[in-house]
Write an enzyme that holds these catalytic residues in place. Sequence first.
Site, PDB file in Angstrom:
ATOM      1  N   GLY A  66       0.778  -1.244   0.000  1.00 45.81           N
ATOM      2  CA  GLY A  66       0.000   0.000   0.000  1.00 45.81           C
ATOM      3  C   GLY A  66       0.802   1.282   0.000  1.00 45.81           C
ATOM      4  O   GLY A  66       0.307   2.326   0.427  1.00 45.81           O
ATOM      5  N   ASN A  78       1.652   3.166  -2.543  1.00 47.41           N
ATOM      6  CA  ASN A  78       1.005   4.172  -3.409  1.00 47.41           C
ATOM      7  C   ASN A  78      -0.214   4.776  -2.716  1.00 47.41           C
ATOM      8  O   ASN A  78      -0.461   5.977  -2.811  1.00 47.41           O
ATOM      9  CB  ASN A  78       0.621   3.554  -4.754  1.00 47.41           C
ATOM     10  CG  ASN A  78       1.783   3.547  -5.722  1.00 47.41           C
ATOM     11  OD1 ASN A  78       2.144   4.575  -6.274  1.00 47.41           O
ATOM     12  ND2 ASN A  78       2.406   2.379  -5.892  1.00 47.41           N
ATOM     13  N   LYS A 124      -5.673  -8.590  -8.907  1.00 48.61           N
ATOM     14  CA  LYS A 124      -6.742  -9.347  -9.566  1.00 48.61           C
ATOM     15  C   LYS A 124      -7.311  -8.522 -10.701  1.00 48.61           C
ATOM     16  O   LYS A 124      -7.283  -7.287 -10.655  1.00 48.61           O
ATOM     17  CB  LYS A 124      -7.871  -9.628  -8.565  1.00 48.61           C
ATOM     18  CG  LYS A 124      -7.452 -10.493  -7.405  1.00 48.61           C
ATOM     19  CD  LYS A 124      -7.465 -11.935  -7.815  1.00 48.61           C
ATOM     20  CE  LYS A 124      -7.035 -12.835  -6.675  1.00 48.61           C
ATOM     21  NZ  LYS A 124      -6.840 -14.216  -7.099  1.00 48.61           N
ATOM     22  N   LEU A 125      -7.889  -9.223 -11.692  1.00 46.62           N
ATOM     23  CA  LEU A 125      -8.632  -8.506 -12.737  1.00 46.62           C
ATOM     24  C   LEU A 125      -9.973  -8.109 -12.138  1.00 46.62           C
ATOM     25  O   LEU A 125     -10.630  -8.920 -11.481  1.00 46.62           O
ATOM     26  CB  LEU A 125      -8.895  -9.431 -13.918  1.00 46.62           C
ATOM     27  CG  LEU A 125      -7.947  -9.413 -15.088  1.00 46.62           C
ATOM     28  CD1 LEU A 125      -8.537 -10.225 -16.237  1.00 46.62           C
ATOM     29  CD2 LEU A 125      -7.634  -8.005 -15.563  1.00 46.62           C
ATOM     30  N   HIS A 135       1.023   1.401 -13.142  1.00 43.19           N
ATOM     31  CA  HIS A 135       1.852   0.295 -13.624  1.00 43.19           C
ATOM     32  C   HIS A 135       3.316   0.737 -13.582  1.00 43.19           C
ATOM     33  O   HIS A 135       3.641   1.854 -14.010  1.00 43.19           O
ATOM     34  CB  HIS A 135       1.444  -0.071 -15.063  1.00 43.19           C
ATOM     35  CG  HIS A 135       2.169  -1.262 -15.580  1.00 43.19           C
ATOM     36  ND1 HIS A 135       1.831  -2.548 -15.216  1.00 43.19           N
ATOM     37  CD2 HIS A 135       3.239  -1.370 -16.406  1.00 43.19           C
ATOM     38  CE1 HIS A 135       2.656  -3.402 -15.810  1.00 43.19           C
ATOM     39  NE2 HIS A 135       3.521  -2.711 -16.534  1.00 43.19           N
ATOM     40  N   ASP A 158      -3.644  -3.705 -18.626  1.00 44.28           N
ATOM     41  CA  ASP A 158      -2.690  -2.632 -18.935  1.00 44.28           C
ATOM     42  C   ASP A 158      -2.862  -2.017 -20.321  1.00 44.28           C
ATOM     43  O   ASP A 158      -1.890  -1.566 -20.927  1.00 44.28           O
ATOM     44  CB  ASP A 158      -1.245  -3.158 -18.811  1.00 44.28           C
ATOM     45  CG  ASP A 158      -0.974  -3.727 -17.431  1.00 44.28           C
ATOM     46  OD1 ASP A 158      -1.600  -3.271 -16.471  1.00 44.28           O
ATOM     47  OD2 ASP A 158      -0.128  -4.636 -17.327  1.00 44.28           O
ATOM     48  N   GLU A 196       6.388   6.675  -8.871  1.00 43.48           N
ATOM     49  CA  GLU A 196       4.976   6.276  -8.729  1.00 43.48           C
ATOM     50  C   GLU A 196       4.308   7.122  -7.658  1.00 43.48           C
ATOM     51  O   GLU A 196       3.160   7.539  -7.798  1.00 43.48           O
ATOM     52  CB  GLU A 196       4.877   4.796  -8.328  1.00 43.48           C
ATOM     53  CG  GLU A 196       5.245   3.826  -9.420  1.00 43.48           C
ATOM     54  CD  GLU A 196       4.998   2.386  -8.990  1.00 43.48           C
ATOM     55  OE1 GLU A 196       3.932   2.106  -8.418  1.00 43.48           O
ATOM     56  OE2 GLU A 196       5.874   1.536  -9.229  1.00 43.48           O
TER      57      GLU A 196
HETATM   58  C1  GRF Z   1       3.434  -0.791  -7.590  1.00 38.78           C
HETATM   59  O1  GRF Z   1       4.709  -0.995  -8.110  1.00 38.78           O
HETATM   60  C2  GRF Z   1       2.431  -0.586  -8.702  1.00 38.78           C
HETATM   61  O2  GRF Z   1       2.974   0.028  -9.839  1.00 38.78           O
HETATM   62  C3  GRF Z   1       2.007  -1.993  -9.049  1.00 38.78           C
HETATM   63  O3  GRF Z   1       1.991  -2.659  -7.808  1.00 38.78           O
HETATM   64  C4  GRF Z   1       2.900  -2.030  -6.904  1.00 38.78           C
HETATM   65  C5  GRF Z   1       2.119  -1.715  -5.670  1.00 38.78           C
HETATM   66  O4  GRF Z   1       2.929  -1.246  -4.634  1.00 38.78           O
HETATM   67  N1  GRF Z   1       0.758  -1.993  -9.758  1.00 38.78           N
HETATM   68  P1  GRF Z   1       2.288  -0.628  -3.338  1.00 38.78           P
HETATM   69  O5  GRF Z   1       1.349  -1.688  -2.736  1.00 38.78           O
HETATM   70  O6  GRF Z   1       1.535   0.613  -3.721  1.00 38.78           O
HETATM   71  O7  GRF Z   1       3.430  -0.359  -2.418  1.00 38.78           O
END
Ligand code: GRF
Length: 207
Positions: free
Chosen positions: A12, A14, A92-93, A110, A151, A180
Amino acid sequence: MLNIAVFGSGRGSNFRAILAAIESGSIPGARIVCVISNNSSAGILQIARDHSLPAYHLSQAQCASEEAFVERLLGVLDSHQANLIALAGYMKLLPQQLIARFHRRVVNIHPALLPKFGGKGMYGHHVHEAVLAAGETASGATVHLVDEAYDRGAILLQRKVPVLPGDSVEDLAARVLEVEHELFPEVIRRIASGELLLPAPAVLTHS
Ligand code: GRF
């Protein structure tokens, strides 16, 4: 008001970055209304609880059918009046019906420069391994709209990082993760401010 439901399966980071941006006041007009994870022990659920945000462990395995799963998800999303789904490490999708209901209102991050290094199997360290194996001199992060294919939805924003000689997968992953954490809050800020225009969901309440 942008009412964001965040979906994630892992640590988590992000989500934490988005939350920090909202809490610091840099994304006016947006709030997190709930966090949903398919994984009961995901860090993302704990972060939500630590911030007194509604956190749900919801997975298809708990439901008799995909329809029942979609019903549960829509029940939660509607109860919080969610109008944007942010996928932050969701493994998951999403069910088709959910994508249709939230048409052009689902965004994903991504860890590469799509359309390269995306698609089935391209997640986590696999992405960075593929970038290094291809001898790329740049990688980065992409936030895109989610449609029925992995994607492949429209790209909303990208940020590049260099690939440096001698980079390990971990080095590259860390460099990408840093951008990110800037990129996802920035996209959400632009959606909330109207700089990035996404149409409203086709149906606002589910019957
Ligand atoms: C990130 O690298 C994101 O790009 C990918 O999954 C990872 C998630 O990381 N889709 P976090 O759980 O946000 O630390």
